[in-house]
Design a protein around this motif. Structure first.
Motif, PDB file in Angstrom:
ATOM      1  N   HIS A  90       6.235  -2.210  10.493  1.00  0.00           N
ATOM      2  CA  HIS A  90       7.215  -1.617   9.570  1.00  0.00           C
ATOM      3  C   HIS A  90       7.258  -0.085   9.654  1.00  0.00           C
ATOM      4  O   HIS A  90       8.180   0.535   9.122  1.00  0.00           O
ATOM      5  N   LEU A  91       6.263   0.527  10.280  1.00  0.00           N
ATOM      6  CA  LEU A  91       6.135   1.988  10.264  1.00  0.00           C
ATOM      7  C   LEU A  91       6.918   2.654  11.382  1.00  0.00           C
ATOM      8  O   LEU A  91       7.068   2.102  12.471  1.00  0.00           O
ATOM      9  N   ALA A  92       7.372   3.874  11.114  1.00  0.00           N
ATOM     10  CA  ALA A  92       8.070   4.679  12.121  1.00  0.00           C
ATOM     11  C   ALA A  92       7.054   5.256  13.108  1.00  0.00           C
ATOM     12  O   ALA A  92       5.899   5.506  12.741  1.00  0.00           O
ATOM     13  N   PRO A  93       7.464   5.490  14.354  1.00  0.00           N
ATOM     14  CA  PRO A  93       6.526   5.960  15.381  1.00  0.00           C
ATOM     15  C   PRO A  93       5.760   7.240  15.042  1.00  0.00           C
ATOM     16  O   PRO A  93       4.625   7.381  15.464  1.00  0.00           O
ATOM     17  N   ASN A  94       6.333   8.151  14.305  1.00  0.00           N
ATOM     18  CA  ASN A  94       5.657   9.410  13.984  1.00  0.00           C
ATOM     19  C   ASN A  94       5.157   9.467  12.538  1.00  0.00           C
ATOM     20  O   ASN A  94       4.891  10.547  12.020  1.00  0.00           O
ATOM     21  N   CYS A  95       5.010   8.326  11.897  1.00  0.00           N
ATOM     22  CA  CYS A  95       4.732   8.297  10.454  1.00  0.00           C
ATOM     23  C   CYS A  95       3.404   8.944  10.064  1.00  0.00           C
ATOM     24  O   CYS A  95       3.265   9.406   8.944  1.00  0.00           O
ATOM     25  N   PHE A  96       2.445   9.006  10.970  1.00  0.00           N
ATOM     26  CA  PHE A  96       1.145   9.584  10.623  1.00  0.00           C
ATOM     27  C   PHE A  96       0.953  10.975  11.215  1.00  0.00           C
ATOM     28  O   PHE A  96      -0.157  11.503  11.204  1.00  0.00           O
ATOM     29  N   LYS A  97       2.031  11.578  11.700  1.00  0.00           N
ATOM     30  CA  LYS A  97       1.917  12.913  12.285  1.00  0.00           C
ATOM     31  C   LYS A  97       1.427  13.904  11.224  1.00  0.00           C
ATOM     32  O   LYS A  97       1.986  13.998  10.136  1.00  0.00           O
ATOM     33  N   GLY A  98       0.356  14.624  11.544  1.00  0.00           N
ATOM     34  CA  GLY A  98      -0.232  15.580  10.613  1.00  0.00           C
ATOM     35  C   GLY A  98      -1.141  14.951   9.571  1.00  0.00           C
ATOM     36  O   GLY A  98      -1.684  15.640   8.718  1.00  0.00           O
ATOM     37  N   LYS A  99      -1.306  13.625   9.632  1.00  0.00           N
ATOM     38  CA  LYS A  99      -2.172  12.926   8.681  1.00  0.00           C
ATOM     39  C   LYS A  99      -3.473  12.543   9.383  1.00  0.00           C
ATOM     40  O   LYS A  99      -3.493  12.301  10.583  1.00  0.00           O
ATOM     41  N   VAL A 100      -4.521  12.481   8.621  1.00  0.00           N
ATOM     42  CA  VAL A 100      -5.816  12.066   9.146  1.00  0.00           C
ATOM     43  C   VAL A 100      -6.006  10.596   8.791  1.00  0.00           C
ATOM     44  O   VAL A 100      -5.771  10.193   7.652  1.00  0.00           O
TER      45      VAL A 100
END
Length: 176
Positions: A94-104
């Protein structure tokens, strides 16, 4: 800063307890972090079926939005057949490809075979890297023998590893 723990199982309690322990350790390290446990046992996440996101039920949207809004993510999963459960894979779909960009994003897994710890390296880390997550050096694998009554983690070495993971997650987020 907000830390969301995702318990990627719909049966049993060890995974949720493991994620909860990491979130508690985060709060011990930094009381200002807002933490939230997203336990998939409490949500009816629909299977991905290729329709616009707005057409999925509220539970599906809530889980995805909570992950999207987090600064720090703790992914918890049991290891079944040397892999992640389908319900966790479905959330990832369900998640977008860049959804965790900048997240740890940190990982805590549990399983009945000590050989299963390799799944983290060969499956979960590549998935989280695909989503552009910043990954800590540490992760935690908990063998079934680490749990006591009420799924309490009884192994002191593993408790220390959880504390170290929590500290590294917060310190990495402060850097990025």
């Amino acid at each position: 800063m907000k830390a969301v723990g995702l318990s990627g199982a719909i049966i049993g309690a060890k995974t949720a307890k493991s994620v909860e322990e990491v979130l508690t350790a985060i709060n011990h390290y930094d009381e200002s972090v807002v933490t939230e446990l997203v336990d998939l046992r409490n949500y009816d996440v629909e299977f991905v079926r290729g329709v616009p996101f707005s057409e999925y039920n509220q539970d599906t949207q809530d889980v995805v939005n909570k992950l999207n809004e987090a600064d720090v993510i703790v992914i918890g999963t049991p290891i079944y057949q040397a892999s992640i459960p389908g319900v966790l894979k479905n959330v990832f779909d369900h998640l977008a490809p860049n959804c965790f960009k900048g997240k740890v994003a940190g990982i805590v897994t549990n399983g009945g075979s000590e050989k299963h710890f390799l799944m983290t390296e060969y499956q979960l880390k590549p998935i989280l890297s695909y989503f552009k997550a910043i990954l800590p050096l540490n992760n935690v694998f908990l063998h079934t023998s680490c749990f006591g009554p009420n799924n309490e983690i009884t192994n002191e070495e593993e408790k220390e590893r959880i504390e170290n993971l929590a500290k590294e997650l917060i310190e990495l987020k402060k850097l990025y």
